[in-house]
Design a protein around this motif. Structure first.
Motif, PDB file in Angstrom:
ATOM      1  N   LEU A 290       0.823  -1.206   0.000  1.00 38.01           N
ATOM      2  CA  LEU A 290       0.000   0.000   0.000  1.00 38.01           C
ATOM      3  C   LEU A 290       0.858   1.258   0.000  1.00 38.01           C
ATOM      4  O   LEU A 290       0.498   2.257  -0.635  1.00 38.01           O
ATOM      5  CB  LEU A 290      -0.925   0.007   1.217  1.00 38.01           C
ATOM      6  N   GLU A 291       1.989   1.210   0.673  1.00 39.22           N
ATOM      7  CA  GLU A 291       2.868   2.387   0.714  1.00 39.22           C
ATOM      8  C   GLU A 291       3.350   2.770  -0.674  1.00 39.22           C
ATOM      9  O   GLU A 291       3.447   3.955  -1.004  1.00 39.22           O
ATOM     10  CB  GLU A 291       4.088   2.124   1.632  1.00 39.22           C
ATOM     11  N   GLU A 292       3.636   1.768  -1.521  1.00 41.80           N
ATOM     12  CA  GLU A 292       4.091   2.032  -2.875  1.00 41.80           C
ATOM     13  C   GLU A 292       2.951   2.589  -3.724  1.00 41.80           C
ATOM     14  O   GLU A 292       3.149   3.547  -4.490  1.00 41.80           O
ATOM     15  CB  GLU A 292       4.644   0.755  -3.503  1.00 41.80           C
ATOM     16  N   ILE A 293       1.774   2.012  -3.590  1.00 39.68           N
ATOM     17  CA  ILE A 293       0.623   2.512  -4.343  1.00 39.68           C
ATOM     18  C   ILE A 293       0.326   3.952  -3.946  1.00 39.68           C
ATOM     19  O   ILE A 293       0.076   4.810  -4.804  1.00 39.68           O
ATOM     20  CB  ILE A 293      -0.606   1.617  -4.112  1.00 39.68           C
ATOM     21  N   ASP A 298       0.069   9.763  -4.770  1.00 38.91           N
ATOM     22  CA  ASP A 298       0.444  11.101  -4.287  1.00 38.91           C
ATOM     23  C   ASP A 298       1.205  11.880  -5.353  1.00 38.91           C
ATOM     24  O   ASP A 298       0.997  13.091  -5.525  1.00 38.91           O
ATOM     25  CB  ASP A 298       1.297  10.993  -3.017  1.00 38.91           C
ATOM     26  N   PHE A 299       2.072  11.188  -6.081  1.00 42.18           N
ATOM     27  CA  PHE A 299       2.790  11.863  -7.167  1.00 42.18           C
ATOM     28  C   PHE A 299       1.814  12.334  -8.236  1.00 42.18           C
ATOM     29  O   PHE A 299       1.879  13.484  -8.696  1.00 42.18           O
ATOM     30  CB  PHE A 299       3.839  10.933  -7.792  1.00 42.18           C
ATOM     31  N   CYS A 300       0.915  11.464  -8.640  1.00 42.86           N
ATOM     32  CA  CYS A 300      -0.061  11.831  -9.674  1.00 42.86           C
ATOM     33  C   CYS A 300      -0.888  13.034  -9.237  1.00 42.86           C
ATOM     34  O   CYS A 300      -1.130  13.966 -10.030  1.00 42.86           O
ATOM     35  CB  CYS A 300      -0.964  10.651  -9.988  1.00 42.86           C
ATOM     36  N   LEU A 301      -1.325  13.039  -7.990  1.00 41.74           N
ATOM     37  CA  LEU A 301      -2.098  14.173  -7.478  1.00 41.74           C
ATOM     38  C   LEU A 301      -1.282  15.455  -7.490  1.00 41.74           C
ATOM     39  O   LEU A 301      -1.798  16.537  -7.778  1.00 41.74           O
ATOM     40  CB  LEU A 301      -2.591  13.866  -6.056  1.00 41.74           C
ATOM     41  N   HIS A 361      -9.992   7.695  -2.664  1.00 40.54           N
ATOM     42  CA  HIS A 361      -9.755   7.821  -1.210  1.00 40.54           C
ATOM     43  C   HIS A 361      -8.667   8.845  -0.915  1.00 40.54           C
ATOM     44  O   HIS A 361      -8.842   9.710  -0.053  1.00 40.54           O
ATOM     45  CB  HIS A 361      -9.363   6.460  -0.654  1.00 40.54           C
ATOM     46  N   TYR A 362      -7.558   8.764  -1.648  1.00 43.46           N
ATOM     47  CA  TYR A 362      -6.435   9.679  -1.380  1.00 43.46           C
ATOM     48  C   TYR A 362      -6.647  11.045  -2.031  1.00 43.46           C
ATOM     49  O   TYR A 362      -5.888  11.977  -1.779  1.00 43.46           O
ATOM     50  CB  TYR A 362      -5.126   9.056  -1.854  1.00 43.46           C
ATOM     51  N   HIS A 363      -7.686  11.171  -2.840  1.00 46.01           N
ATOM     52  CA  HIS A 363      -8.048  12.461  -3.442  1.00 46.01           C
ATOM     53  C   HIS A 363      -8.528  13.432  -2.376  1.00 46.01           C
ATOM     54  O   HIS A 363      -8.491  14.659  -2.568  1.00 46.01           O
ATOM     55  CB  HIS A 363      -9.153  12.257  -4.479  1.00 46.01           C
TER      56      HIS A 363
END
Length: 364
Positions: A290-293, A298-301, A361-363
Motif C-alpha cells: 500500500l505504501e508504494e501505491i 500522491d505523485f499523480c495528485l 480515497h487519497y483524493h
C-alpha cells in the motif's frame, strides 16, 4: 538468450540547443530533408537556416500533412528522392517524428529527431506507429536501428502547454514498474533480449527523478520557463523512459492504457494520462504494498495526473464498460502477458475498480 540494451546514437538536450543543430549533424550528410508542421515552420525554420548558414549543407523543408500513414510516408519519400537528400530531420510531435524515422528506415539514411514536446518516451525508439489517412491505428513498423541523434531544445519544450509535459511524466511513471514486472516474468524486452543492469538502473532513476523533480517542473512550465527541474524531467520523460521501456519492456500499465481506448469518454486524454492510471491499476493487480501505491497516487495528485475513473472522464461507472476495457487489455498479443503471473479479464476489471477507489480515497 543475451542481455540487450539499445539506444540512439547521440542524445543532446539544452535550452536553445536547436540553434546548434548544424554542429551536431555535421558528419551525417550534406542534403537535409526537414519535415515540420505548418506552425513548426514558422517557429523553427529561421533557427535552422541560421544554424546552417555558414555551411555547404542544402536544406529542403517539407510540410507534414498530419498523419503518419503509408501514403504520407510515400509522398515524402518521393520528395526526398527527387531532391537527392541523404539525411532526414523530423521536428515536431510524435507523428512527425515517426514519419521521419520511417522514411530514414526505407531510404537507409541517418535520421535526426527534434521533439517540440516531451509528452511521451517515443523519440528515442526504433519504432514508428503507422495510421491510416483517417487517423486510425494501422500497424507498428519495427525499425532496424534507433535514431542517430535526438536533439531536445528545452526552451521550445516549455513553450508548449504544461499538460503535455505532465502527460510525459505519466508515460514515464510506468517505466520502472513495467520493467520490474518483465524482469520478474523473465520476459523479453523490445529488442528481444533480456534486461540489462543498465536498463534497470535507468528505469529506477527515471522514477526517482519524477518523484523529486516533477512538481517543481510543473510549476516552472506553468510559467513557460526552463529550470534545472525542467531539464531533469525532460530527460526522464524522453531519454530515461525511452531507454527504460525499450530495453526493459512493457507490461500491465500500457495494456490497460490500450484497453481504455475503447471508451469514448477517454478519447480526449493524452497517452501518458491513461498510462498513469494504468500504472496504479497494475500495482493493484500485483498486490503491491500500500505504501508504494500511495506514493504513486500522491505523485499523480501533485502534478495533475488521473488517479480515478472520474479523472479519466468516466463520471458514471458502467461495470459492463469496465469489463470491455479489461477484455481489450487482455487481447491476444497484449503486453499484459508480460506480467509474472497469469492474468484474466476479471483480474484487470477488479484492479481497475479497486484502483479507482484507492485513487478517490487519497483524493480527499
Amino acid at each position: 538468450m543475451a542481455n540487450i540494451i539499445i539506444s540512439p546514437g547521440k542524445y543532446v538536450q539544452g535550452k536553445g540547443e536547436l540553434k546548434n543543430i548544424s554542429k551536431h549533424t555535421k558528419n551525417l550528410g550534406e542534403n537535409f530533408f526537414v519535415i515540420v508542421s505548418t506552425s513548426g515552420m514558422k517557429r523553427v525554420a529561421n533557427i535552422i537556416k541560421e544554424s546552417f548558414s555558414d555551411s555547404n549543407t542544402n536544406l529542403i523543408f517539407e510540410i507534414f500533412n498530419g498523419e503518419c500513414s503509408e501514403n504520407e510516408i510515400k509522398r515524402l519519400q518521393k520528395s526526398f528522392q527527387e531532391n537527392n537528400c541523404d539525411v532526414v530531420i523530423g521536428i515536431g510531435g510524435g507523428k512527425i517524428l515517426d514519419t521521419a524515422k520511417a522514411i530514414a528506415y526505407f531510404e537507409n539514411v541517418p535520421v535526426v529527431i527534434a521533439p517540440t514536446i516531451a509528452s511521451t518516451d517515443a523519440p528515442c525508439s526504433a519504432l514508428s506507429v503507422i495510421y491510416t489517412d483517417e487517423g486510425i491505428f494501422d500497424k507498428y513498423l519495427l525499425l532496424n536501428k534507433n535514431p542517430d541523434l535526438i536533439l531536445v531544445d528545452t526552451q521550445i519544450i516549455v513553450s508548449a502547454p504544461s499538460r503535455l509535459l505532465i502527460s510525459g511524466m505519466g508515460d514515464a511513471l510506468a517505466t520502472y514498474f513495467e520493467l520490474r514486472a518483465c524482469k520478474r516474468a523473465n520476459s523479453l524486452n523490445m529488442s528481444n533480449g533480456h534486461i540489462t543492469l543498465a536498463a534497470e538502473a535507468l528505469a529506477k532513476l527515471c522514477y526517482n527523478t519524477l518523484l523529486s523533480e516533477g512538481f517543481k517542473a510543473k510549476m516552472a512550465v506553468n510559467n513557460n520557463v526552463v529550470t534545472k527541474a525542467v531539464e531533469n524531467v525532460v530527460e526522464a520523460n524522453t531519454l530515461l523512459s525511452g531507454l527504460g521501456f525499450e530495453s526493459g519492456g512493457l507490461s500491465g500499465a500500457h495494456a490497460i492504457h490500450n484497453g481504455f481506448t475503447v471508451l469514448q469518454e477517454c478519447h480526449n486524454l493524452y497517452h501518458g494520462e491513461k498510462v498513469a492510471f494504468g500504472t496504479i491499476a497494475q500495482l493493484v493487480l500485483e498486490n503491491a504494498p500500500l505504501e508504494e501505491i500511495k506514493e504513486v497516487i500522491d505523485f499523480c495528485l501533485s502534478v495533475g495526473l488521473p488517479t480515478n475513473l472520474s479523472d479519466m472522464g468516466i463520471k458514471k461507472i458502467d461495470k459492463d464498460d469496465i469489463m470491455k476495457v479489461a477484455e481489450a487489455s487482455c487481447a491476444e498479443g497484449e503486453t499484459i502477458y508480460n506480467m509474472p503471473f497469469d492474468v484474466t479479464p476479471y483480474d484487470v476489471y477488479s484492479a481497475i475498480l479497486t484502483a479507482d477507489k484507492l485513487g478517490s480515497h487519497y483524493h480527499k
